[in-house]
Design a protein around this motif. Structure first.
Motif, PDB file in Angstrom:
ATOM      1  N   VAL A   1       0.842  -1.205   0.000  1.00 46.20           N
ATOM      2  CA  VAL A   1       0.000   0.000   0.000  1.00 46.20           C
ATOM      3  C   VAL A   1       0.870   1.246   0.000  1.00 46.20           C
ATOM      4  CG1 VAL A   1      -1.729   1.327   1.272  1.00 46.20           C
ATOM      5  CG2 VAL A   1      -1.869  -1.167   1.228  1.00 46.20           C
ATOM      6  N   ARG A   2       0.561   2.154  -0.911  1.00 47.49           N
ATOM      7  CA  ARG A   2       1.227   3.462  -0.890  1.00 47.49           C
ATOM      8  C   ARG A   2       0.332   4.447  -0.136  1.00 47.49           C
ATOM      9  NH1 ARG A   2       3.897   4.939  -6.654  1.00 47.49           N
ATOM     10  NH2 ARG A   2       4.939   6.440  -5.269  1.00 47.49           N
ATOM     11  N   GLN A   3       0.965   5.262   0.692  1.00 46.69           N
ATOM     12  CA  GLN A   3       0.213   6.203   1.528  1.00 46.69           C
ATOM     13  C   GLN A   3       0.721   7.621   1.304  1.00 46.69           C
ATOM     14  OE1 GLN A   3      -1.280   5.744   5.799  1.00 46.69           O
ATOM     15  NE2 GLN A   3       0.692   6.775   6.134  1.00 46.69           N
ATOM     16  N   PHE A   4      -0.232   8.551   1.177  1.00 46.79           N
ATOM     17  CA  PHE A   4       0.059   9.967   0.960  1.00 46.79           C
ATOM     18  C   PHE A   4      -0.726  10.753   2.002  1.00 46.79           C
ATOM     19  CE2 PHE A   4       0.198   7.478  -2.862  1.00 46.79           C
ATOM     20  CZ  PHE A   4       1.396   7.831  -3.459  1.00 46.79           C
ATOM     21  N   VAL A   5      -0.033  11.618   2.733  1.00 47.03           N
ATOM     22  CA  VAL A   5      -0.647  12.248   3.909  1.00 47.03           C
ATOM     23  C   VAL A   5      -0.576  13.772   3.824  1.00 47.03           C
ATOM     24  CG1 VAL A   5      -0.118  10.268   5.372  1.00 47.03           C
ATOM     25  CG2 VAL A   5       1.494  12.170   5.250  1.00 47.03           C
ATOM     26  N   GLY A   6      -1.421  14.402   4.603  1.00 47.19           N
ATOM     27  CA  GLY A   6      -1.450  15.861   4.703  1.00 47.19           C
ATOM     28  C   GLY A   6      -2.356  16.252   5.857  1.00 47.19           C
ATOM     29  N   THR A   7      -2.530  17.560   6.050  1.00 45.75           N
ATOM     30  CA  THR A   7      -3.366  18.073   7.145  1.00 45.75           C
ATOM     31  C   THR A   7      -4.408  19.028   6.589  1.00 45.75           C
ATOM     32  OG1 THR A   7      -1.515  17.918   8.703  1.00 45.75           O
ATOM     33  CG2 THR A   7      -3.380  19.317   9.345  1.00 45.75           C
ATOM     34  N   LEU A   8      -5.652  18.804   6.975  1.00 46.11           N
ATOM     35  CA  LEU A   8      -6.730  19.704   6.582  1.00 46.11           C
ATOM     36  C   LEU A   8      -6.491  21.072   7.213  1.00 46.11           C
ATOM     37  CD1 LEU A   8      -9.632  19.912   5.283  1.00 46.11           C
ATOM     38  CD2 LEU A   8     -10.498  19.412   7.577  1.00 46.11           C
ATOM     39  N   PRO A   9      -6.584  22.175   6.416  1.00 47.59           N
ATOM     40  CA  PRO A   9      -6.465  23.504   7.024  1.00 47.59           C
ATOM     41  C   PRO A   9      -7.503  23.682   8.143  1.00 47.59           C
ATOM     42  CG  PRO A   9      -6.433  23.660   4.629  1.00 47.59           C
ATOM     43  CD  PRO A   9      -6.799  22.243   4.964  1.00 47.59           C
ATOM     44  N   THR A  10      -7.151  24.490   9.115  1.00 46.64           N
ATOM     45  CA  THR A  10      -8.042  24.681  10.260  1.00 46.64           C
ATOM     46  C   THR A  10      -9.420  25.159   9.827  1.00 46.64           C
ATOM     47  OG1 THR A  10      -6.188  25.162  11.735  1.00 46.64           O
ATOM     48  CG2 THR A  10      -8.356  25.931  12.427  1.00 46.64           C
ATOM     49  N   VAL A  11     -10.418  24.458  10.324  1.00 46.57           N
ATOM     50  CA  VAL A  11     -11.816  24.790  10.049  1.00 46.57           C
ATOM     51  C   VAL A  11     -12.393  25.429  11.309  1.00 46.57           C
ATOM     52  CG1 VAL A  11     -14.097  23.853   9.500  1.00 46.57           C
ATOM     53  CG2 VAL A  11     -12.043  22.893   8.413  1.00 46.57           C
ATOM     54  N   THR A  12     -13.011  26.591  11.157  1.00 46.32           N
ATOM     55  CA  THR A  12     -13.576  27.312  12.302  1.00 46.32           C
ATOM     56  C   THR A  12     -15.074  27.499  12.125  1.00 46.32           C
ATOM     57  OG1 THR A  12     -11.490  28.492  12.670  1.00 46.32           O
ATOM     58  CG2 THR A  12     -13.469  29.422  13.680  1.00 46.32           C
ATOM     59  N   VAL A  13     -15.806  27.148  13.145  1.00 42.28           N
ATOM     60  CA  VAL A  13     -17.244  27.431  13.187  1.00 42.28           C
ATOM     61  C   VAL A  13     -17.445  28.569  14.178  1.00 42.28           C
ATOM     62  CG1 VAL A  13     -19.536  26.544  13.746  1.00 42.28           C
ATOM     63  CG2 VAL A  13     -17.855  25.059  12.637  1.00 42.28           C
ATOM     64  N   THR A  14     -18.029  29.658  13.689  1.00 42.53           N
ATOM     65  CA  THR A  14     -18.254  30.841  14.519  1.00 42.53           C
ATOM     66  C   THR A  14     -19.756  31.073  14.655  1.00 42.53           C
ATOM     67  OG1 THR A  14     -16.183  31.844  13.770  1.00 42.53           O
ATOM     68  CG2 THR A  14     -17.814  33.301  14.791  1.00 42.53           C
ATOM     69  N   ASP A  15     -20.200  31.228  15.882  1.00 48.77           N
ATOM     70  CA  ASP A  15     -21.617  31.487  16.153  1.00 48.77           C
ATOM     71  C   ASP A  15     -21.718  32.810  16.898  1.00 48.77           C
ATOM     72  OD1 ASP A  15     -24.311  31.412  16.617  1.00 48.77           O
ATOM     73  OD2 ASP A  15     -24.343  29.391  17.448  1.00 48.77           O
ATOM     74  N   THR A  16     -22.215  33.838  16.211  1.00 54.12           N
ATOM     75  CA  THR A  16     -22.336  35.158  16.835  1.00 54.12           C
ATOM     76  C   THR A  16     -23.744  35.404  17.379  1.00 54.12           C
ATOM     77  OG1 THR A  16     -22.857  36.200  14.692  1.00 54.12           O
ATOM     78  CG2 THR A  16     -20.542  36.133  15.359  1.00 54.12           C
ATOM     79  N   ARG A  17     -24.558  34.368  17.366  1.00 59.52           N
ATOM     80  CA  ARG A  17     -25.911  34.520  17.882  1.00 59.52           C
ATOM     81  C   ARG A  17     -25.919  34.513  19.404  1.00 59.52           C
ATOM     82  NH1 ARG A  17     -28.536  29.466  14.894  1.00 59.52           N
ATOM     83  NH2 ARG A  17     -26.725  28.560  15.945  1.00 59.52           N
ATOM     84  N   VAL A  18     -26.925  35.161  19.989  1.00 56.29           N
ATOM     85  CA  VAL A  18     -27.178  35.010  21.417  1.00 56.29           C
ATOM     86  C   VAL A  18     -28.164  33.860  21.571  1.00 56.29           C
ATOM     87  CG1 VAL A  18     -26.694  37.401  21.982  1.00 56.29           C
ATOM     88  CG2 VAL A  18     -29.015  36.748  21.341  1.00 56.29           C
ATOM     89  N   ALA A  19     -28.294  33.364  22.797  1.00 56.19           N
ATOM     90  CA  ALA A  19     -29.069  32.144  23.016  1.00 56.19           C
ATOM     91  C   ALA A  19     -30.497  32.241  22.506  1.00 56.19           C
ATOM     92  CB  ALA A  19     -29.048  31.796  24.500  1.00 56.19           C
ATOM     93  N   ASP A  20     -31.136  33.413  22.657  1.00 58.16           N
ATOM     94  CA  ASP A  20     -32.542  33.498  22.261  1.00 58.16           C
ATOM     95  C   ASP A  20     -32.733  33.576  20.748  1.00 58.16           C
ATOM     96  OD1 ASP A  20     -31.743  36.079  21.746  1.00 58.16           O
ATOM     97  OD2 ASP A  20     -33.036  37.026  23.230  1.00 58.16           O
ATOM     98  N   GLU A  21     -31.632  33.638  19.972  1.00 57.40           N
ATOM     99  CA  GLU A  21     -31.739  33.589  18.513  1.00 57.40           C
ATOM    100  C   GLU A  21     -31.611  32.166  17.970  1.00 57.40           C
ATOM    101  OE1 GLU A  21     -29.955  37.749  16.842  1.00 57.40           O
ATOM    102  OE2 GLU A  21     -28.493  36.367  17.703  1.00 57.40           O
ATOM    103  N   VAL A  22     -31.289  31.229  18.827  1.00 60.75           N
ATOM    104  CA  VAL A  22     -31.060  29.844  18.402  1.00 60.75           C
ATOM    105  C   VAL A  22     -32.365  29.058  18.523  1.00 60.75           C
ATOM    106  CG1 VAL A  22     -29.744  27.740  18.830  1.00 60.75           C
ATOM    107  CG2 VAL A  22     -28.674  29.973  19.177  1.00 60.75           C
TER     108      VAL A  22
END
Length: 210
Positions: free
Chosen positions: A74-95
């Motif tokens: 088996v040949r293997q090729f590796v790397g790293t996924l760029p950082t993924v960010t989830v941002t939630d700017t809502r306040v609780a009552d908007e969810v």
């Protein structure tokens, strides 16, 4: 925009002095011609508050895999996924009540640049790694998805990134609102040793759902 009116009332007392046979009332104050009178007008204007949003961002748009860890079979090729960010700017009552969110990923087959046969996406896997999950414990990374050349690490997970696979999720959107969370993943492509040499490319699509 609503307009609010304030009304202020003044209680005016009239004091009368009773004299024998007559009532004495105070004389009204008179303004002299040419005099000025002024009224101070004030208003408090609140800052307009934009509704919050739930959004996904990726710190890069390309990954180059490099060979590492190959064996005779088996040949293997590796790397790293760029950082993924989830941002939630809502306040609780908007969810929405009972909401939760998740980032899912799927990849296309690796197409050969010179027309060589593609490497199907079931040969492409990942191992998510949570970088910042906050303090609630409600944001977690997905399980490792190994390739069709691997023994399953759990039932049914040696399918590769053919379909939507979990990268990161939040159990309770309301509890994790007003914050941001980040994750990446170890990526690996595993092929038979006799794979045709050449350049290949695939598109990995990440989608945020709630």
């Amino acid at each position: 925009m609503n307009t609010y009116k304030r009304r202020q009332t003044l209680a005016v007392g009239v004091v009368g002095a009773v004299l024998t046979g007559a009532a004495v009332l105070p004389s009204p104050a008179l303004a002299e011609p040419g005099d000025d009178a002024s009224v101070r007008v004030t208003v408090d204007i609140d800052e307009i508050r934009e509704p919050g949003v739930l959004a996904l961002s990726i710190a890069g748009d390309a990954v180059a895999l490099s060979e590492d860890g190959s064996t005779l079979l088996v040949r293997q090729f590796v790397g790293t996924l760029p950082t993924v960010t989830v941002t939630d700017t809502r306040v609780a009552d908007e969810v929405p009540d009972g909401a939760n969110w998740a980032v899912l990923g799927s990849a296309t087959d690796f197409a050969g640049a010179a027309g060589q046969a593609p490497i199907t996406a079931d040969h492409f896997g990942w191992k998510p790694r949570l970088l910042d999950g906050g303090e609630t414990g409600l944001v977690t990374e997905g399980e490792e998805v190994v390739t069709s050349l691997d023994e399953p690490t759990q039932p049914g997970n040696n399918v590769g990134l053919v379909d939507q696979e979990l990268l990161v999720s939040a159990f309770d959107s309301e509890a994790v609102a007003s914050d941001s969370y980040s994750v990446n993943a170890d990526l690996y492509l595993r092929t038979p040793a006799e794979v045709t040499a050449g350049a290949y490319s695939s598109t990995l699509t990440l989608s945020l759902f709630e």
